[in-house]
Design a protein around this motif. Structure first.
Motif, PDB file in Angstrom:
ATOM      1  N   ILE A  55       1.638  -0.855   6.109  1.00 60.18           N
ATOM      2  CA  ILE A  55       0.842  -1.444   6.429  1.00 60.18           C
ATOM      3  C   ILE A  55      -0.635  -1.315   6.221  1.00 60.18           C
ATOM      4  CG2 ILE A  55      -0.307  -2.005   8.940  1.00 60.18           C
ATOM      5  CD1 ILE A  55       2.481  -1.719  10.248  1.00 60.18           C
ATOM      6  N   VAL A  56      -1.153  -0.009   6.184  1.00 61.19           N
ATOM      7  CA  VAL A  56      -2.282   0.232   5.560  1.00 61.19           C
ATOM      8  C   VAL A  56      -2.559  -0.296   3.812  1.00 61.19           C
ATOM      9  CG1 VAL A  56      -3.814   2.166   4.730  1.00 61.19           C
ATOM     10  CG2 VAL A  56      -2.752   2.264   6.894  1.00 61.19           C
ATOM     11  N   LYS A  57      -1.451  -0.282   3.313  1.00 60.51           N
ATOM     12  CA  LYS A  57      -1.500  -0.774   1.640  1.00 60.51           C
ATOM     13  C   LYS A  57      -1.567  -2.272   1.827  1.00 60.51           C
ATOM     14  CE  LYS A  57       1.493  -0.693  -2.159  1.00 60.51           C
ATOM     15  NZ  LYS A  57       2.751  -0.679  -2.908  1.00 60.51           N
ATOM     16  N   SER A  58      -1.028  -2.915   2.445  1.00 59.24           N
ATOM     17  CA  SER A  58      -0.956  -4.511   2.577  1.00 59.24           C
ATOM     18  C   SER A  58      -2.379  -4.696   3.154  1.00 59.24           C
ATOM     19  CB  SER A  58       0.150  -4.790   3.394  1.00 59.24           C
ATOM     20  OG  SER A  58       0.055  -6.421   3.660  1.00 59.24           O
ATOM     21  N   ALA A  59      -2.836  -3.851   4.281  1.00 61.50           N
ATOM     22  CA  ALA A  59      -4.247  -4.310   4.698  1.00 61.50           C
ATOM     23  C   ALA A  59      -5.182  -4.210   3.696  1.00 61.50           C
ATOM     24  CB  ALA A  59      -4.357  -3.546   6.032  1.00 61.50           C
ATOM     25  N   SER A  88      -1.593 -12.570  -0.738  1.00 61.56           N
ATOM     26  CA  SER A  88      -2.660 -12.063  -0.983  1.00 61.56           C
ATOM     27  C   SER A  88      -4.051 -12.256  -0.304  1.00 61.56           C
ATOM     28  CB  SER A  88      -3.122 -12.112  -2.638  1.00 61.56           C
ATOM     29  OG  SER A  88      -3.405 -13.683  -2.761  1.00 61.56           O
ATOM     30  N   ASP A  89      -3.765 -13.103   0.805  1.00 60.59           N
ATOM     31  CA  ASP A  89      -4.639 -13.790   1.653  1.00 60.59           C
ATOM     32  C   ASP A  89      -5.008 -12.863   2.823  1.00 60.59           C
ATOM     33  OD1 ASP A  89      -5.827 -15.443  -0.389  1.00 60.59           O
ATOM     34  OD2 ASP A  89      -4.257 -16.922   0.165  1.00 60.59           O
ATOM     35  N   LEU A  90      -3.607 -12.745   3.441  1.00 56.31           N
ATOM     36  CA  LEU A  90      -3.738 -11.994   4.783  1.00 56.31           C
ATOM     37  C   LEU A  90      -2.217 -11.587   5.197  1.00 56.31           C
ATOM     38  CD1 LEU A  90      -2.995 -14.267   7.964  1.00 56.31           C
ATOM     39  CD2 LEU A  90      -2.969 -15.451   5.719  1.00 56.31           C
TER      40      LEU A  90
END
Length: 193
Positions: free
Chosen positions: A117-121, A73-75
């Motif tokens: 990647i967008v979802k995680s970012a 959740s932090d990076l």
């Protein structure tokens, strides 16, 4: 054995698929997928022995689809090739400091799994890319290209910093360029924590 610019060069060729497997399980699956693929495929293999990461029964290799190896959740740490194992170990070191890192294995750099990647970012708010390659034109650049259009967040690229490669024992070079778990951990800590 291997240059630090090949992924960047191959990304510029129209229609070229660029794959960098994380372990032997993924390498075998990638070769099979490349053989079945209609079109050019560039596959990059590191020379170091790496831990097996993808030895679970649910593992399925798909060109252009990344794999979340650890939720966080932090990076977000986005890694490719032999750096995937180091990124997982760095995430453990960060966890000991209370930093919850998501780790994504991007075995296909082109086409990039932009959706993942967008979802995680969007979830974590910051991204670190890790590659055994120049930070210019490789995985980090591909991720930045995508995020600048779809989810602008801070991105920190870890890799070889605009220098020529050199010969030597692979493990020592990984350590010298801070691409081992401890080096990744230290760079993330000095950048953001």
């Amino acid at each position: 054995h291997q240059c630090n610019e090949d992924i960047a060069l191959m990304r510029t060729i129209p229609g070229m698929v660029v794959i960098c497997p994380a372990d032997d399980v993924e390498a075998r699956a990638a070769v099979k997928a490349a053989a079945e693929y209609e079109g050019p495929v560039y596959m990059r293999f590191g020379r170091l022995a790496v831990p097996v990461i993808n030895d679970n029964p649910e593992y399925e290799f798909k060109i252009g689809k990344g794999v979340v190896l650890k939720e966080g959740s932090d990076l977000t740490i986005v890694a490719t090739g032999l750096e995937v194992g180091h990124a997982l170990e760095a995430a453990k070191l960060l966890a000991a400091d209370g930093i919850d890192a998501e780790v994504i294995n991007i075995h296909t750099i082109k086409p990039l799994d932009e959706e993942l990647i967008v979802k995680s970012a969007k979830k974590t708010g910051r991204v670190v890319t890790v590659e055994e390659h120049s930070i210019i034109g490789g995985l980090g650049s591909a991720v930045c290209d995508s995020l600048s259009e779809n989810a602008p967040v801070p991105v920190f690229k870890i890799g070889v910093r605009d220098v020529f490669g050199e010969s030597g024992p692979a493990a020592e070079l990984i350590h010298k360029y801070e691409l081992d778990a401890e080096g990744i951990y230290k760079q993330i800590k000095s950048k953001w924590y």
